[in-house]
Design an enzyme around this catalytic site. Structure first.
Site, PDB file in Angstrom:
ATOM      1  N   CYS A   1      72.497 -86.036 -24.947  1.00 14.88           N
ATOM      2  CA  CYS A   1      73.659 -86.234 -24.096  1.00 14.88           C
ATOM      3  C   CYS A   1      74.475 -87.404 -24.626  1.00 14.88           C
ATOM      4  O   CYS A   1      73.935 -88.438 -25.025  1.00 14.88           O
ATOM      5  CB  CYS A   1      73.240 -86.435 -22.641  1.00 14.88           C
ATOM      6  N   GLU A   2      75.772 -87.210 -24.690  1.00 13.70           N
ATOM      7  CA  GLU A   2      76.616 -88.224 -25.316  1.00 13.70           C
ATOM      8  C   GLU A   2      76.836 -89.442 -24.432  1.00 13.70           C
ATOM      9  O   GLU A   2      77.324 -90.466 -24.889  1.00 13.70           O
ATOM     10  CB  GLU A   2      77.960 -87.614 -25.736  1.00 13.70           C
ATOM     11  N   HIS A   3      76.470 -89.343 -23.170  1.00 14.59           N
ATOM     12  CA  HIS A   3      76.674 -90.488 -22.281  1.00 14.59           C
ATOM     13  C   HIS A   3      75.530 -91.492 -22.356  1.00 14.59           C
ATOM     14  O   HIS A   3      75.734 -92.682 -22.160  1.00 14.59           O
ATOM     15  CB  HIS A   3      76.834 -90.009 -20.834  1.00 14.59           C
ATOM     16  N   HIS A   4      74.310 -91.004 -22.608  1.00 14.20           N
ATOM     17  CA  HIS A   4      73.153 -91.900 -22.588  1.00 14.20           C
ATOM     18  C   HIS A   4      72.331 -91.847 -23.879  1.00 14.20           C
ATOM     19  O   HIS A   4      71.356 -92.572 -24.013  1.00 14.20           O
ATOM     20  CB  HIS A   4      72.238 -91.546 -21.417  1.00 14.20           C
TER      21      HIS A   4
ATOM     22  N   HIS B   1      67.870 -82.603 -18.106  1.00 13.55           N
ATOM     23  CA  HIS B   1      68.460 -83.789 -18.729  1.00 13.55           C
ATOM     24  C   HIS B   1      67.589 -85.003 -18.466  1.00 13.55           C
ATOM     25  O   HIS B   1      67.392 -85.393 -17.318  1.00 13.55           O
ATOM     26  CB  HIS B   1      69.870 -84.034 -18.166  1.00 13.55           C
TER      27      HIS B   1
ATOM     28  N   CYS C   1      68.278 -87.988 -18.978  1.00 16.47           N
ATOM     29  CA  CYS C   1      69.027 -89.111 -18.393  1.00 16.47           C
ATOM     30  C   CYS C   1      69.018 -89.018 -16.871  1.00 16.47           C
ATOM     31  O   CYS C   1      69.131 -90.037 -16.190  1.00 16.47           O
ATOM     32  CB  CYS C   1      70.453 -89.174 -18.942  1.00 16.47           C
TER      33      CYS C   1
ATOM     34  N   GLN D   1      76.594 -80.631 -21.872  1.00 19.76           N
ATOM     35  CA  GLN D   1      76.105 -79.245 -21.846  1.00 19.76           C
ATOM     36  C   GLN D   1      77.250 -78.234 -21.729  1.00 19.76           C
ATOM     37  O   GLN D   1      77.211 -77.161 -22.328  1.00 19.76           O
ATOM     38  CB  GLN D   1      75.121 -79.089 -20.675  1.00 19.76           C
TER      39      GLN D   1
HETATM   40 ZN   LIG Z   1      73.284 -88.357 -19.837  1.00 20.08          ZN
END
Ligand SMILES: [Zn+2]
Length: 185
Positions: free
Chosen positions: A71-74, A140, A142, A112
């Protein structure tokens, strides 16, 4: 990259020089390199040599393709299964190329929703079939590890193009086929 990871370990309060961590920067750099190797893959090359003319116009489904992405956020993994279907219009694709295409897009920093769309759109563009459907069911880390939601929360996304979008019967048939015998947790 290795120097950055050394710094990160120190920043986390660790001692990057202790025995267990000494080779960690090198390992993390190598592993991240692999997990993002999808950026440099040539998709045209991957697909175009494997598309064949064939008079077959029934739905083709590649089910339960295992999927691992970040995931690109975490920068934490999400993983699960991907189902891909298409209805050929005079052209089919070598079946092993579908999981490979999924992996190319999964080995990038992703959300996703975008991953689902990229797989569908790429097949639509290269094969020009009557339609493409892609569904991803993923967990996920995260969410699971950080306790934001229930540990078993699964996210389901889908992209329906062409006949899968316009024809409810086709969509229903697809949804039935991916449901039956789908891996239970
Ligand atoms: Zn994430």
């Amino acid at each position: 990259m290795e120097e950055l990871i050394r710094k990160m370990l120190a920043e986390l309060g660790e001692n990057p020089d202790r025995e267990g961590l000494r080779r960690t920067p090198e390992r993390v750099a190598e592993s991240l390199g692999f997990l993002t190797s999808g950026y440099t893959e040539d998709i045209d090359k991957l697909l175009d040599g494997s598309i064949f003319e064939e008079e077959y116009d029934e739905m083709v489904i590649a089910k339960d393709i295992s999927l691992y992405s970040l995931c690109e956020h975490h920068l934490l993994p999400f993983y699960g299964e991907c189902h891909v279907a298409y209805i050929p219009k005079g052209r089919i694709i070598g079946i092993s190329k579908i999981p490979r295409l999924v992996h190319v897009f999964a080995r990038r920093l992703q959300v996703q929703e975008r991953l689902t769309n990229q797989i569908a759109k790429t097949l639509m563009d290269h094969l020009k079939p009557y339609g493409v459907a892609v569904t991803i069911e993923a967990t996920h880390l995260c969410m699971a590890m950080r306790g934001v939601r229930k540990r078993d929360a699964r996210i389901i996304t889908s992209a329906m193009l062409g006949a899968f979008r316009t024809d409810p019967k086709t969509r229903m048939e697809y949804l039935e086929l991916i449901k039956s015998g789908s891996r239970a947790e």
